[in-house]
Design an enzyme around this catalytic site. Sequence first.
Site, PDB file in Angstrom:
ATOM      1  N   CYS A  63      35.835  37.021  42.563  1.00  0.00           N
ATOM      2  CA  CYS A  63      35.741  36.037  41.476  1.00  0.00           C
ATOM      3  C   CYS A  63      37.143  35.805  40.933  1.00  0.00           C
ATOM      4  O   CYS A  63      38.131  36.092  41.599  1.00  0.00           O
ATOM      5  CB  CYS A  63      34.759  36.487  40.391  1.00  0.00           C
ATOM      6  SG  CYS A  63      35.330  37.877  39.408  1.00  0.00           S
ATOM      7  N   ARG A  64      37.255  35.323  39.715  1.00  0.00           N
ATOM      8  CA  ARG A  64      38.578  35.027  39.143  1.00  0.00           C
ATOM      9  C   ARG A  64      39.360  36.300  38.854  1.00  0.00           C
ATOM     10  O   ARG A  64      40.520  36.418  39.199  1.00  0.00           O
ATOM     11  CB  ARG A  64      38.439  34.182  37.870  1.00  0.00           C
ATOM     12  CG  ARG A  64      39.779  33.697  37.310  1.00  0.00           C
ATOM     13  CD  ARG A  64      39.590  32.926  36.023  1.00  0.00           C
ATOM     14  NE  ARG A  64      39.190  33.805  34.935  1.00  0.00           N
ATOM     15  CZ  ARG A  64      40.048  34.456  34.137  1.00  0.00           C
ATOM     16  NH1 ARG A  64      41.339  34.332  34.297  1.00  0.00           N
ATOM     17  NH2 ARG A  64      39.600  35.229  33.181  1.00  0.00           N
TER      18      ARG A  64
END
Length: 98
Positions: A63-64
């Site tokens: 993810c980020r």
Amino acid sequence: MKEITAKELEQKLTAGEKLNIIDVREDVEVATGIIPGAKHISLGQIPDRLAELDKNEHYYMVCRSGGRSGNACQFLIQNGYNVTNMIGGMLDWEGEME
């Protein structure tokens, strides 16, 4: 939960290992770039898309920053999947993107 750094994952990719990478970010985030070969399944879609994942395979979750992919890992582990969280997420990714 198993973890891998962005650098370690990049090295595996560069070495030509066949990797199953799942990017759980939202569409707008993925539009800024995704790890080559990664499959995009946003976090909220994972429960509905379990049929796309093979329990005999190993998956790297991205993810980020590593938080949402950690949540995805916990959910998938509870459902019998073999997963590893990429800590630091795309913020730490220095490799190629598509």
